[in-house]
Design a protein around this motif. Structure first.
Motif, PDB file in Angstrom:
ATOM      1  N   GLU A  54     -26.955  -6.027  -3.862  1.00  6.63           N
ATOM      2  CA  GLU A  54     -27.548  -5.866  -5.197  1.00  6.63           C
ATOM      3  C   GLU A  54     -27.621  -4.397  -5.589  1.00  6.63           C
ATOM      4  O   GLU A  54     -27.243  -4.000  -6.696  1.00  6.63           O
ATOM      5  N   SER A  55     -28.104  -3.576  -4.644  1.00  8.74           N
ATOM      6  CA  SER A  55     -28.258  -2.153  -4.955  1.00  8.74           C
ATOM      7  C   SER A  55     -26.913  -1.507  -5.274  1.00  8.74           C
ATOM      8  O   SER A  55     -26.745  -0.872  -6.333  1.00  8.74           O
ATOM      9  N   ILE A  56     -25.970  -1.684  -4.375  1.00  4.09           N
ATOM     10  CA  ILE A  56     -24.706  -0.957  -4.522  1.00  4.09           C
ATOM     11  C   ILE A  56     -23.882  -1.510  -5.684  1.00  4.09           C
ATOM     12  O   ILE A  56     -23.320  -0.737  -6.484  1.00  4.09           O
ATOM     13  N   THR A  57     -23.827  -2.828  -5.823  1.00  2.00           N
ATOM     14  CA  THR A  57     -23.040  -3.431  -6.912  1.00  2.00           C
ATOM     15  C   THR A  57     -23.604  -3.041  -8.278  1.00  2.00           C
ATOM     16  O   THR A  57     -22.863  -2.657  -9.197  1.00  2.00           O
ATOM     17  N   THR A  58     -24.920  -3.120  -8.395  1.00  2.00           N
ATOM     18  CA  THR A  58     -25.550  -2.770  -9.672  1.00  2.00           C
ATOM     19  C   THR A  58     -25.256  -1.317 -10.033  1.00  2.00           C
ATOM     20  O   THR A  58     -24.880  -1.005 -11.169  1.00  2.00           O
ATOM     21  N   LEU A  59     -25.431  -0.433  -9.062  1.00  2.00           N
ATOM     22  CA  LEU A  59     -25.222   0.984  -9.356  1.00  2.00           C
ATOM     23  C   LEU A  59     -23.752   1.272  -9.673  1.00  2.00           C
ATOM     24  O   LEU A  59     -23.447   2.077 -10.558  1.00  2.00           O
ATOM     25  N   ARG A  60     -22.850   0.613  -8.974  1.00  4.85           N
ATOM     26  CA  ARG A  60     -21.425   0.823  -9.270  1.00  4.85           C
ATOM     27  C   ARG A  60     -21.109   0.348 -10.683  1.00  4.85           C
ATOM     28  O   ARG A  60     -20.413   1.034 -11.447  1.00  4.85           O
ATOM     29  N   ASN A  61     -21.636  -0.806 -11.022  1.00  2.00           N
ATOM     30  CA  ASN A  61     -21.358  -1.352 -12.358  1.00  2.00           C
ATOM     31  C   ASN A  61     -21.942  -0.488 -13.464  1.00  2.00           C
ATOM     32  O   ASN A  61     -21.297  -0.247 -14.490  1.00  2.00           O
TER      33      ASN A  61
END
Lengths: 309, 308
Positions: free
Chosen positions: A156-163
């Protein structure tokens, strides 16, 4: 009281090196010297942390420093922390602007990116590097946590920030520096290249995971605005003295042993208060204009170090 | 459990034979770096939980590992500058884990004494045989790796039993660092043989100062100087002991090292200070004052017999 079993005083890992296999034992003084661009002595790595402390934070298995302390709804501590994202961070940005601090890494909870698109826009405009700082300060990674639960947090953390930031997001910093035994494996599996949780070195080193080797980056914990002011309750002047003294020790050492890294975390909910911002500014003024400084992001320092290994 | 282990007799500051240190020094000054190994996931002792956070406590473990990777070297260089030899409170397993650090200490002719095998194995609930084995292991291992016969002991993580001092004396150790009750050496009551306490100050201990009292580094330097000034002044009447117990993972952090460097320069800048080691203080005391203090204790006890 029952006596201890014989096994309590057996030492199966009493051997050369560490008592685990994550990294090799290594003396900093014996390592190959590292060179920074323009023969700088110090890589100056400034890391504001943008954090969200939820009012209903589970605080499991412990409360992150800065977390809610009073019965729900603890608006007192909630708003003091949110102050940083609403007001404090802009004072911190002003200080950076006045002292030419342009290459910045921001450690960001993904909830902050979701809740405040304006801050994401500011970060993009300033071309700051984004380091994944978990989901929020209420959702910790910890020993005993179910792996699936932790994996969902990492994703959740990494995907959200990448998006939301359109960045690769190469660095990781666990909320409250808390990890489970699986954290390094999970973040490496999500494509993280360096992380900032381990405070055992003043230079980067290789860290083994089930998903390949990543790099532990030195990221000061005992010298930060939150530790000095919130944790130790020391004075504004004490913070300036310690920044100055830390810089001098690293600067001297770099003259003999090769490049060093000065990493300074800044919490806008602490430093961004009107009565504290002056101390942050005076501390940064003492180091940011020195000769032999390479002001860089975590990823830039990591790449430069990695290329010399 | 007992209200008091009776490890020593009361002999107040004002009623003692005067101590004279070599060359008429006012203060015997020794620095005791703790060179420690903490385990990531040691077995649990039912009397005390080790780490504040669930295993792996990355923050606490890696904080301590910084001392071994970075800190000891910095501290050695500062101590070299002022000609101070360390008296090392050693996690004996570090002989195996990090022999490079041991080698650097040997080259400096530093003293090694035992601080248990690991600082993560507590002695609470240990049997007499288990506790004795820790010290026997310490004596044999330090001898094997360094050639030194250990003279002192600081219990790992300050974990004791009622028998600790007796076992030390039985195995021929000279001094304990575990009693924080005095600014001079004194005889310890043991079943067999002799043992003394020499001052190992928790008040001057960097971990207590930094992590318990949350003192800023330059204030720590002020505290060290003030402590020294007072003990030196009182040392005109009778010799005192000042110890600085250190942990490189605390004192050698960049933001703290400079303040310590300045304090050490100040203290060693006096010509009436005996810069020495734990073993040398213990040996000098045994040779010159042990018997005299035992007599003084007897006289004092006769004059002021305790009623309880």
């Amino acid at each position: 009281m029952a006596e201890l079993p014989e096994s309590y005083f057996k030492y199966p890992l009493r051997r050369y090196g560490m008592d685990h296999d994550r990294y090799d034992w290594s003396l900093l003084v014996r390592r190959k010297p590292v060179s920074w661009p323009n023969n700088a002595r110090i890589a100056l790595w400034i890391v504001p942390a943008l954090e969200f402390f939820p009012l209903d934070m589970p605080a499991k298995p412990f409360r992150a420093p800065g977390g809610m302390q009073l019965p729900y709804p603890d608006l007192r501590h909630f708003t003091l922390r949110e102050y940083g994202n609403r007001v404090g961070v802009f004072r911190v940005m002003d200080v950076f602007d006045r002292h030419g601090i342009q290459r910045v890494s921001v450690a960001m909870n993904s909830k902050v990116a979701e809740r405040t698109p304006y801050l994401v826009e500011q970060i993009k405009r300033r071309n700051w590097e984004v380091i994944a700082h978990g989901v929020d300060m209420g959702r910790l990674h910890y020993g005993g946590q179910a792996e699936a639960e932790e994996k969902a947090l990492v994703t959740e953390s990494i995907t959200t920030l990448r998006n939301l930031t359109d960045q690769k997001v190469r660095g990781w910093f666990s909320p409250a520096r808390s990890e489970s035994a699986n954290t390094p494996d999970l973040i490496a599996g999500a494509g993280i290249e360096y992380f900032c949780d381990w405070v055992n070195d003043d230079m980067p080193y290789a860290f083994r995971t089930k998903n390949g080797v990543i790099t532990a980056m030195p990221h000061q914990h005992w010298l930060s605005d939150a530790t000095i002011w919130f944790g130790y309750k020391q004075s504004g002047e004490d913070f300036i003295d310690q920044v100055q003294d830390h810089f001098d020790v690293l600067y001297d050492e770099a003259g003999k042993q090769g490049g060093r890294i000065f990493a300074l975390t800044i919490h806008p909910w602490m430093s961004g208060q009107p009565h504290r911002i002056e101390f942050l500014e005076r501390a940064l003024a003492k180091i940011a204009h020195r000769k032999g400084i390479w002001q860089a992001t975590g990823a830039e320092i990591f790449d430069c170090w990695k290329a010399q290994q | 459990m007992k209200p008091d282990l009776g490890l020593y007799d009361y002999l107040p500051w004002t009623e003692r034979p005067a101590i004279r240190w070599p060359n008429n020094a006012k203060v015997a000054f020794w620095v005791a770096p703790n060179i420690e190994f903490y385990e990531l996931d040691p077995p649990h002792n039912p009397s005390r939980t080790l780490w504040a956070r669930p295993v792996p406590d990355v923050l606490a473990y890696s904080e301590r590992d910084h001392g071994n990777r970075v800190g000891h070297w910095r501290l050695m260089e500062v101590m070299d500058k002022y000609g101070v030899r360390g008296s090392i409170s050693l996690s004996v397993a570090l002989l195996d884990h990090h022999p490079e650090i041991i080698e650097a200490c040997k080259q400096r002719n530093w003293e090694f004494y035992s601080h248990g095998i690991y600082n993560t194995r507590f002695l609470y609930n240990a049997s007499e045989a288990q506790e004795r084995s820790i010290l026997e292991d310490s004596i044999a291992s330090v001898k094997k790796h360094t050639g030194q016969q250990i003279a002192g002991y600081l219990a790992p993580a300050l974990t004791h039993t009622e028998r600790t001092m007796d076992i030390m004396a039985e195995l021929g150790l000279l001094y304990t660092c575990d009693l924080f009750i005095d600014d001079q050496p004194f005889p310890v009551n043991v079943k067999k043989g002799r043992l003394i306490s020499i001052p190992y100050s928790l008040e001057m201990n960097d971990i207590i100062v930094y992590n318990t009292h949350n003192v800023a580094p330059r204030r720590y330097a002020d505290m060290l100087k003030a402590n020294f000034d007072r003990l030196r002044e009182e040392g005109k009447r009778t010799g005192t002991v000042m110890c600085i117990p250190l942990h490189a993972y605390a004192v050698s952090q960049g933001h703290r090292l400079k303040a310590f460097d300045e304090a050490l320069a100040y203290i060693t800048g006096h010509d009436d200070v005996w810069v020495t080691t734990g073993r040398e203080i213990a040996q000098y005391y045994y040779a010159n004052y042990y018997d005299e203090f035992v007599e003084a204790i007897k006289r004092f006890k006769t004059k002021y017999p305790p009623r309880a």
